[in-house]
Every structure is written in structure tokens, then in C-alpha cells.
Design a protein around this motif. Structure first.
Motif, PDB file in Angstrom:
ATOM      1  N   LEU A 208      54.108  56.422  11.673  1.00  0.00           N
ATOM      2  CA  LEU A 208      53.305  56.124  12.854  1.00  0.00           C
ATOM      3  C   LEU A 208      53.970  55.094  13.751  1.00  0.00           C
ATOM      4  O   LEU A 208      53.986  55.239  14.980  1.00  0.00           O
ATOM      5  CB  LEU A 208      51.919  55.630  12.423  1.00  0.00           C
ATOM      6  CG  LEU A 208      51.010  56.655  11.738  1.00  0.00           C
ATOM      7  CD1 LEU A 208      49.724  56.001  11.273  1.00  0.00           C
ATOM      8  CD2 LEU A 208      50.709  57.828  12.663  1.00  0.00           C
ATOM      9  N   GLU A 227      55.207  67.047  16.312  1.00  0.00           N
ATOM     10  CA  GLU A 227      54.923  65.720  15.757  1.00  0.00           C
ATOM     11  C   GLU A 227      53.475  65.614  15.296  1.00  0.00           C
ATOM     12  O   GLU A 227      53.176  64.902  14.339  1.00  0.00           O
ATOM     13  CB  GLU A 227      55.234  64.636  16.801  1.00  0.00           C
ATOM     14  CG  GLU A 227      56.690  64.572  17.248  1.00  0.00           C
ATOM     15  CD  GLU A 227      57.656  64.383  16.094  1.00  0.00           C
ATOM     16  OE1 GLU A 227      57.224  63.989  14.989  1.00  0.00           O
ATOM     17  OE2 GLU A 227      58.854  64.643  16.284  1.00  0.00           O
ATOM     18  N   GLU A 228      52.572  66.325  15.969  1.00  0.00           N
ATOM     19  CA  GLU A 228      51.183  66.357  15.519  1.00  0.00           C
ATOM     20  C   GLU A 228      51.088  66.972  14.130  1.00  0.00           C
ATOM     21  O   GLU A 228      50.367  66.462  13.254  1.00  0.00           O
ATOM     22  CB  GLU A 228      50.334  67.164  16.504  1.00  0.00           C
ATOM     23  CG  GLU A 228      48.862  67.242  16.111  1.00  0.00           C
ATOM     24  CD  GLU A 228      48.070  68.156  17.026  1.00  0.00           C
ATOM     25  OE1 GLU A 228      46.891  68.401  16.725  1.00  0.00           O
ATOM     26  OE2 GLU A 228      48.641  68.635  18.031  1.00  0.00           O
ATOM     27  N   GLY A 231      52.440  64.555  11.575  1.00  0.00           N
ATOM     28  CA  GLY A 231      51.465  63.499  11.328  1.00  0.00           C
ATOM     29  C   GLY A 231      50.366  63.958  10.388  1.00  0.00           C
ATOM     30  O   GLY A 231      49.946  63.223   9.484  1.00  0.00           O
TER      31      GLY A 231
END
Length: 586
Positions: A208, A227-228, A231
Motif C-alpha cells: 500500500l 493494481e486493484e 491489492g
């Protein structure tokens, strides 16, 4: 990687934890007097607690004399007061230990070589100063005194139990190893579950922090969806580890409760039998039962302490590794206050931790009082030469000498580094005022006149005076409140004020606009007068007037000479000049 963590954790070698722990205790300047005092206070509190059931037994026996009643009340009141005092001084001890370890870690970080920072990320360094130090202080300041007092309390309690009736005492004593054995195995299970969860949390935090600082890059390359998804994978991984930890924590209460109830049932049944047979009286059994009830919470302290020490194993090992890592060798054979001799690289080779050779058999001399320019393609080792000059690293082979052959590695390190002033492409500034940044690294009292002269020579005085607060203007974190040209000129003012005999310029004008570049170049020319100057630059106008130019290619010297000499003899330099001229024409 995430999927393979659990097998690795299960195979983790836990040997050496205690050795590292006790070794660490003697590395810092711990407040041993306070530690001993707190241990004695814990022992006093335990002693008071051990006395109380004896008064209760007498009351149950019908001994209601004043000394018994007042004695019981006094023991209760004293116990409460002593407990409060112990808690206060225990907290005070933890803070003192915390400061000791944080000071030790900070000192080690300041005196460690740059090679340490190549291996460990800044976020981990921060964690060592904050989280790891707090973990160690919690164990040494709280759990160690508690453990010592608990050992004393347990031995005394078992002795009292045997004094009541050896058969009752033996029934409890036999059950103690079973109780402890279960909790030790549970503690290891709990440790592995917690370690996995903490590792996943660390990975999530790292992910993060890196991604949030790279949001403009993510949007530029339209990788939001990718990237989502990454994550979500990190979050899911942390969720699974946390859920497993929750299950492990939940298991503790029912199983521990079953073990405690089983023991109490046995004690009650056996006690009733002994009372009926006349072996002991009912008040004696009540006193005995009270001591048994006090024993189990004490045994749990051993388990919690063991689990806490296991949880702190990671922090312990990280701090131990840092403390055992080599420090820079500061005090050496020779002292030096100035330098009026040449610096020579003799067959110098160097590689970083990845073992890829950056420099190979470098042979050249940096002329005293002259301007030496180092040029070459990106990745050819130019900045590494600066690092070797300042002795941030030592050559893997070869030597760097001054004058008639004296090794720079034999010169006192602080004396040697005081010979240099460094201006980088994006010179870092410390949070604080412009004044604090200009005088940074100048180890003497500086007058206002000297600061003004340095700022004026660096072409910085005008813009400084335009700020409402002048020299007291806050530059922001890393100089964020200033433009690139302003930061560079403050860095040059700092170098002028420092007045070191050797100047290092690393692409000092590369990231500036034309107006700022002109101002910085003018400041650099003033600064270079009567100094030995070594510069890294791609700008032809900056290097063509150098007394010598060292051309690097793939970590090797490809040519040495003036601009005119290299234009006549070196094809790579001709190409370098041609590319520069084409870029200017474009």
C-alpha cells in the motif's frame, strides 16, 4: 510467494531465540538498578498475596480475634497499594528500556555503512526504531520481572500445598506438567499463526505504501485495474491469515477451561474424601483450595510470557542482526585537516551486493586544484566513483591513494569526509529553515555575514530575501516548498560555507530549466575557484573547459584527456559530443 509461507514458517528454525534474547539484554545500557528494584517489588507483591489465604483459613476456623481480622484487612490494603506501586514503576522501567534500545538502534543506524541500507528498506528501519524496540521493552521491562516473580510464587505455592497435605499437593503437582505441556504446544501453534498474520500485514503495508506513492504513475500507464486486483490479493491473503489466527486464539479458552475444570473437580473430589476420612479439616481444605485457585493463573503467566517472547522473536532477531552488523571504521591510523595532493585510483574494481561488477580495473589520477569531469553512458559507474571517494564503500580490489601512496582507508574517516562538499542532481534538504540547511554540516559558529556571502555567491540571496520570512522560511519535507533551482542554489551555498577542499558535482544542473541552470552554473564557477573539483555531467558546456575528462564505458576507463585531446583520439567521446550537439539542435 504468499502461498509458500506456511510451510516455510513450520520449518522455521527456532533454535537460538533464547541465546539472541539474553545476548541482546547486555548490548544496551539497560537501567539495571531499576530492573532489580521492579523485580524486588514484584516479589514483595507476590509475598503479600501468599499471606492472605492463611488469614481466610483462620476466619473459617472461627478464629475471629482482632489481630486476625485486622491482619486480613491490612494484607488486602497493602496488596492493593503494592500492586499499584509495582504497576507504576513497571511502566517507568519499560519506558527507560524503550529509550535505551531506541537510542542504541539509532546510534547503530547512524554509524552503519551504506551497505546496510542497500539490504534493508527505510520502512523496515523505521519499524526497528519504533515497533521492534517497543516489543523488546515490553518483554524485558514487564515479562521478565513477572516471570521471576511467578517462579518464586509458584514454588512457594506448591510448598504451601504440600505443607497442607502431601497427597493433595502431589495431586496438583502431577497435573502441572500436563497443563504446561499443552500450553507450550499451543504457544508454538499460536506463534506460527501470529507470525504468518504479521508477515502478511507487513507485506500489505509495504504494498500500500509503495502503490499510494505511485498513483500518478499508475494513472499514466492506465494500470488501475491491475493494481486493484493485486491489492485485493494482498487483502485476501491477510484476511485468511487473520482468520486462522482468530481460530487459534478462540481454541485457547475452551481447552484451557476444560483443563482447569478437570483439575478443580479432581481437587474437590479428593479434598472431600480427605475431609470425610478426617485426614484434614474443612478450613484446611478451603485454604488449600484457595491456593490451588491462585496457582492456575500463575501458571498461565508462564504460558503468556512464553507466547509473548515467541512473538517477539522476529523483533529480537532483527535488532540482534543490526547490533551485530559491522560499523564503519571511523578512527584510523592518520588524521588529516586539508589535502593538497593528487588522488589516485590504482586498478580499482567494485561490485554491489548483487555481485555484478560496476567498476573494473580503474586507473586514473584526480589532479589537485584542477577540474576533473567524469562522463560516460548511464550505468557506466560514474556515481559509484563518488561513493568510493567518500568511502561509503570500499573497493573489492585495488587501492585509492593520496600523494606518495598513502591509502585513504588509513585516514580517519570523519577527517576524510570533511574534505568533501557534495552537490547532487536533486540535492536533498532537511526539514527546517533555509538557514538551517545552509549551515548544515558546518561544525563551527557561523556569522550572519558569512551566511549572506555564501547565499550571494550561490545566487540565492535574492530569492531568499523575497520570502516573507527570509532565512527562516521553512523548506518543507525534502525541500518541497522550493523549486529545483532554489534547492540547488541552497545546496551550493552550503558547499561554499563548508569550504571543503574537494567539490563533488553530480549532474548538478541536469534537472533545471535554462534560467535556473544559468544561475546555478554561475554559482558553481565561483565555488570551483581554488578547489579540487570532480564533476559528473552530460552537458558539454559544463565539461569542455575541464582540466581533464575521464571517459567511462561499462565500468572501465575508455579515455583520459582534455576535450580537444579526446576529440582527436577517442571515437566514443566523439559520439558523445555528436549526440549532445544533435540534442541541442533538436
Amino acid at each position: 510467494m504468499l502461498e509458500n509461507e506456511m510451510p516455510i514458517l513450520k520449518k522455521h528454525n527456532e533454535k537460538g531465540i533464547w541465546k539472541a534474547y539474553f545476548k541482546l539484554m547486555f548490548k544496551a545500557k539497560l537501567p539495571w538498578g531499576w530492573l532489580i528494584f521492579v523485580i524486588l517489588a514484584f516479589l514483595a507483591s507476590s509475598t503479600v498475596t501468599l499471606i492472605f489465604p492463611q488469614y481466610v483459613q483462620k476466619i473459617y476456623e472461627g478464629v475471629l480475634k482482632k489481630e486476625v481480622i485486622y491482619g486480613a484487612i491490612t494484607v488486602l490494603v497493602v496488596g492493593i497499594l503494592v500492586d499499584g506501586i509495582v504497576r507504576y514503576f513497571n511502566k517507568l522501567l519499560m519506558y527507560k528500556i524503550d529509550i535505551s534500545y531506541r537510542s542504541l538502534i539509532w546510534e547503530r543506524l547512524m554509524l552503519s555503512p551504506l551497505s546496510l541500507y542497500d539490504r534493508v528498506k527505510p520502512t523496515e528501519m523505521i519499524s526497528r526504531v519504533t515497533n521492534d524496540a517497543a516489543t523488546i521493552s515490553q518483554v524485558l521491562g514487564s515479562w521478565v520481572p513477572t516471570l521471576i516473580a511467578s517462579v518464586y510464587y509458584t514454588i512457594a505455592t506448591i510448598a504451601i500445598l504440600f505443607n497442607y497435605d502431601w497427597r493433595l499437593g502431589l495431586s496438583v503437582f502431577i497435573y502441572v506438567p500436563i497443563y504446561l505441556l499443552f500450553n507450550i504446544y499451543y504457544g508454538k501453534w499460536n506463534y506460527r499463526a501470529n507470525k504468518l498474520a504479521f508477515n502478511r500485514l507487513s507485506q500489505l503495508t509495504q504494498f500500500l505504501s509503495e502503490l499510494l506513492m505511485s498513483v500518478p504513475l499508475i494513472k499514466t500507464f492506465v494500470t488501475e485495474t491491475k493494481e486493484e486486483q493485486r491489492g485485493k490479493e494482498y487483502l485476501q491473503s491477510y484476511y485468511k491469515a487473520s482468520f486462522k489466527r482468530a481460530i487459534v486464539n478462540w481454541v485457547e479458552n475452551p481447552i484451557s477451561g476444560i483443563l482447569s475444570i478437570t483439575q478443580e473437580v479432581l481437587v474437590i473430589a479428593f479434598g472431600v474424601y480427605l475431609v470425610k476420612t478426617g485426614a484434614i479439616t474443612l478450613p484446611q481444605w478451603i485454604g488449600f483450595f484457595m491456593y490451588v485457585g491462585m496457582l492456575w493463573p500463575t501458571l498461565m503467566i508462564f504460558i503468556y510470557a512464553y507466547m509473548e517472547m515467541k512473538r517477539s522473536q522476529g523483533a529480537t532477531s532483527r535488532i540482534a542482526d543490526l547490533i551485530d552488523s559491522p560499523l564503519e571504521d571511523i578512527e584510523r591510523q592518520f588524521n588529516i585537516s586539508s589535502l593538497d595532493e593528487d588522488i589516485t585510483f590504482n586498478n580499482v574494481s567494485f561490485s554491489y551486493v548483487d555481485n555484478n561488477e560496476v567498476l573494473s580495473d580503474l586507473d586514473f589520477t584526480i589532479l589537485n586544484g584542477k577540474v576533473t569531469a567524469i562522463v560516460g553512458p548511464s550505468g557506466s559507474g560514474k556515481s559509484t566513483i563518488f561513493s568510493l571517494l567518500q568511502q561509503f564503500y570500499q573497493p573489492n580490489s585495488g587501492t585509492i591513494t593520496i600523494g606518495d601512496g598513502k591509502l585513504i582507508s588509513d585516514v580517519d574517516l570523519r577527517d576524510w569526509r570533511n574534505l568533501f562538499s557534495y552537490v547532487a542532481q536533486d540535492s536533498p534538504l532537511i526539514s527546517g529553515s533555509i538557514r538551517e540547511n545552509i549551515v548544515y554540516g558546518v561544525d563551527r559558529e557561523v556569522s550572519e555575514l558569512e551566511i549572506n556571502r555564501a547565499a550571494e555567491a550561490a545566487n540565492a540571496l535574492q530569492f531568499i530575501r523575497e520570502f516573507p520570512n527570509g532565512y527562516e522560511t521553512n523548506v518543507g519535507e525534502g525541500g518541497a516548498n522550493l523549486s529545483g533551482g532554489q534547492r540547488q542554489r541552497i545546496a551550493i551555498a552550503r558547499a561554499i560555507l563548508r569550504d571543503a577542499p574537494i567539490l563533488l558535482f553530480d549532474e548538478a544542473t541536469a534537472s533545471l530549466d535554462s534560467q535556473s541552470e544559468k544561475s546555478v552554473q554561475e554559482a558553481m564557477k565561483k565555488l570551483m575557484e581554488s578547489h579540487t573539483t570532480i564533476m559528473i555531467a552530460h552537458d558539454l558546456s559544463t565539461i569542455r573547459d575541464a582540466d581533464q575528462i575521464i571517459l567511462l564505458d561499462s565500468g572501465k576507463v575508455d579515455g583520459i584527456g582534455t576535450h580537444e585531446q579526446l576529440m582527436e583520439t577517442n571515437e566514443l567521446y566523439k559520439l558523445f559530443v555528436q549526440l549532445h550537439m544533435n540534442s541541442q539542435a533538436g
